[in-house]
Design an enzyme around this catalytic site. Structure first.
Site, PDB file in Angstrom:
ATOM      1  N   ALA A  31      28.735  41.698  57.808  1.00  0.00           N
ATOM      2  CA  ALA A  31      29.951  42.310  58.545  1.00  0.00           C
ATOM      3  C   ALA A  31      29.564  43.568  59.385  1.00  0.00           C
ATOM      4  CB  ALA A  31      30.423  43.532  57.173  1.00  0.00           C
ATOM      5  N   VAL A 125      44.392  34.167  43.462  1.00  0.00           N
ATOM      6  CA  VAL A 125      44.501  33.255  42.885  1.00  0.00           C
ATOM      7  C   VAL A 125      43.189  31.604  42.522  1.00  0.00           C
ATOM      8  CG1 VAL A 125      45.660  30.856  43.507  1.00  0.00           C
ATOM      9  CG2 VAL A 125      47.265  33.008  44.264  1.00  0.00           C
ATOM     10  N   GLY A 127      40.668  33.109  41.153  1.00  0.00           N
ATOM     11  CA  GLY A 127      39.481  33.588  40.743  1.00  0.00           C
ATOM     12  C   GLY A 127      38.510  33.527  42.435  1.00  0.00           C
ATOM     13  N   GLU A 183      44.399  36.460  29.291  1.00  0.00           N
ATOM     14  CA  GLU A 183      44.728  37.721  29.443  1.00  0.00           C
ATOM     15  C   GLU A 183      45.056  38.763  28.356  1.00  0.00           C
ATOM     16  OE1 GLU A 183      45.872  38.753  32.946  1.00  0.00           O
ATOM     17  OE2 GLU A 183      44.679  37.143  33.504  1.00  0.00           O
ATOM     18  N   ASP A 194      51.532  32.806  34.359  1.00  0.00           N
ATOM     19  CA  ASP A 194      49.711  33.774  35.130  1.00  0.00           C
ATOM     20  C   ASP A 194      49.882  32.785  36.189  1.00  0.00           C
ATOM     21  OD1 ASP A 194      47.400  34.670  35.309  1.00  0.00           O
ATOM     22  OD2 ASP A 194      46.752  33.074  35.115  1.00  0.00           O
ATOM     23  N   LYS A 198      50.641  33.151  40.469  1.00  0.00           N
ATOM     24  CA  LYS A 198      49.232  32.283  42.178  1.00  0.00           C
ATOM     25  C   LYS A 198      50.364  31.047  42.177  1.00  0.00           C
ATOM     26  CE  LYS A 198      46.378  33.545  38.780  1.00  0.00           C
ATOM     27  NZ  LYS A 198      45.100  32.547  37.396  1.00  0.00           N
TER      28      LYS A 198
HETATM   29  N1  HSE Z   1      44.279  34.313  32.585  1.00  0.00           N
HETATM   30  C1  HSE Z   1      43.294  34.368  33.823  1.00  0.00           C
HETATM   31  C2  HSE Z   1      43.019  32.734  33.297  1.00  0.00           C
HETATM   32  C3  HSE Z   1      42.685  34.767  34.294  1.00  0.00           C
HETATM   33  O1  HSE Z   1      43.120  32.500  32.658  1.00  0.00           O
HETATM   34  O2  HSE Z   1      42.843  32.030  34.257  1.00  0.00           O
HETATM   35  C4  HSE Z   1      42.535  34.628  35.838  1.00  0.00           C
HETATM   36  O3  HSE Z   1      43.843  34.506  36.526  1.00  0.00           O
END
Ligand code: HSE
Length: 422
Positions: A31, A125, A127, A183, A194, A198
């Site tokens: 950085a 989006v 992870g 979630e 979810d 994304k």
């Molecule tokens: N609940 C979400 C999943 C977690 O199962 O992918 C990550 O956004």
């Protein structure tokens, strides 16, 4: 030194603080400056947390602290974090968020409010997969023709177990919750919301299109059972919850639903809790991204990449990847009825003469040609399960055919339909 405040020190927040400490020398070198978390905000101060940072229960301790340069929002929810992020921006603090629901509803407002103040959202989006950066930077020369994503680990874990181990839906949902994949409200996962949040974020970067969850087709995996799984296995398919964006001329089709997809396709091989996104660009062709879509360290890896980029560049690239509005093609959201697909249908019917003929007749009336037909023998009460796959047809026609079939008195339950992805 760059000072960071984290609002919401759960699993991901704790990982962010700990990784910044553990990899401090490397991150400082990358950085150009040392980055230190100086405060964390939690709702319950008495809960024990595995972090070495001062904690407070008041968001204003971060938002009003003139020393803090970057606010990391990891609260969850929509309207409360929206207000927190707006205050952070008003106080001229850069923001990093992992909050997909917030962005599904407010990404364009936030872009406007932020102006030149950076907002990073790589973790929102898939992870730990750097898919935002791939679309915003790596593929920025391309017209994006297709995005297909397995972006909900909970659903992918459940479907994989149902497929490989013959486990029932209810049992495997409980297991996914116990493992901490789902979630807080698992309807967000299994109902497809979810993944839809994304998808909308990716669609903004790919097409500059401003759509809300209510505007697109979202179906979950709640109705899938072992009959569907056995049909899939017999005919060489996997069942996946796919988030799909397709550009056909100036129409952009955005949808989330389960699909039957041939097992030899690369995306069909993404199993368990892992995420995968296939992006096709008109110049690059197909590219595929695979990795962990959730989890403390994996998500923190994405959060910290945003922090480092903000520190490095002073001002990151435009939030949604467009410096000027993109109007040249007048892209528009395609209607849900315009889908063209092959379909799989499952229904329970009276096992008596003429039933099959009636169903075949209705499909024919709606210009739907049958590709495969299977009847599972009636276990009891003379009720049989019919499984059928169609050739390509219009969504409008299959929906009307299903309605007509469901009105027949020989039908015992609603028809379950799954699209077949080519
Ligand atoms: N609940 C979400 C999943 C977690 O199962 O992918 C990550 O956004």
């Amino acid at each position: 030194m760059i000072k960071v405040g984290i609002i919401g020190v759960g699993t991901v927040g704790a990982s962010v603080a700990n990784i910044l400490e553990e990899n401090c020398d490397l991150i400082t070198a990358r950085a150009g400056k040392e980055i230190k978390v100086v405060k964390g905000v939690v709702s319950n101060l008495s809960k024990k947390r595995d972090v070495n940072i001062p904690l407070s229960s008041d968001v204003n301790d971060v938002l009003d602290d003139p020393e803090i340069d970057i606010v990391v929002e990891l609260m969850g929810g929509v309207e409360k974090p929206y207000s927190v992020v707006k205050t952070a921006l008003a106080n001229k603090k850069a923001v990093v968020t992992a909050n997909k629901a917030l962005l599904a509803y407010h990404r364009y407002d936030l872009q406007e409010i932020a102006g030149d103040i950076p907002i990073g959202y790589e973790a929102s989006v898939a992870g730990g997969i750097p898919i935002i950066n791939a679309l915003k930077v790596g593929l920025s020369a391309n017209q994006i023709t297709d995005i297909k994503g397995i972006m909900n680990g909970t659903c992918n874990y459940m479907l994989t177990k149902m497929m490989n181990e013959g486990v029932d839906y209810a049992e495997i949902l409980q297991e996914a919750q116990d493992l901490g994949y789902a979630e807080a409200d698992p309807t967000f996962d299994v109902g497809g919301f979810d993944a839809a949040h994304k998808l909308l974020i990716l669609a903004s970067i790919a097409y500059g299109i401003d759509a809300k969850p209510e505007d697109i087709l979202i179906e979950g995996i709640e109705n899938i059972n072992q009959d569907d799984i056995s049909f899939a296995k017999e005919f060489g398919y996997a069942i996946k919850l796919l988030a799909i964006a397709k550009k056909i001329d100036t129409d952009i089709s955005l949808r989330v639903h389960p699909v039957l997809i041939k097992t030899e396709k690369m995306i069909a091989k993404i199993d368990g809790v892992m995420n995968g996104v296939s992006v096709i660009g008109d110049k690059v062709g197909e590219t595929l991204y695979y990795g962990p879509g959730a989890g403390g360290d994996a998500t923190a890896s994405a959060v910290i990449s945003d922090i480092i980029e903000i520190v490095r560049a002073g001002q990151s690239s435009p939030m949604l990847g467009f410096k000027k509005p993109f109007n040249s093609e007048n892209l528009k959201l395609a209607s849900k009825e315009s889908i063209n697909s092959e379909y799989y249908l499952r229904m329970q019917v009276d096992d008596k003469p003429g039933v099959l003929a009636k169903i075949a007749m209705i499909l024919g009336d709606y210009d739907i040609s049958i590709d495969t037909f299977l009847q599972r023998p009636a276990a009891q009460n003379s009720v049989a399960t019919l499984l059928c796959a169609t050739h390509n047809c219009l969504e409008k026609n299959i929906q009307n055919a299903i309605k007509t079939i469901e009105d027949l008195d020989i039908i015992k339950t609603n028809v379950t339909m799954i699209r077949i992805e080519g």
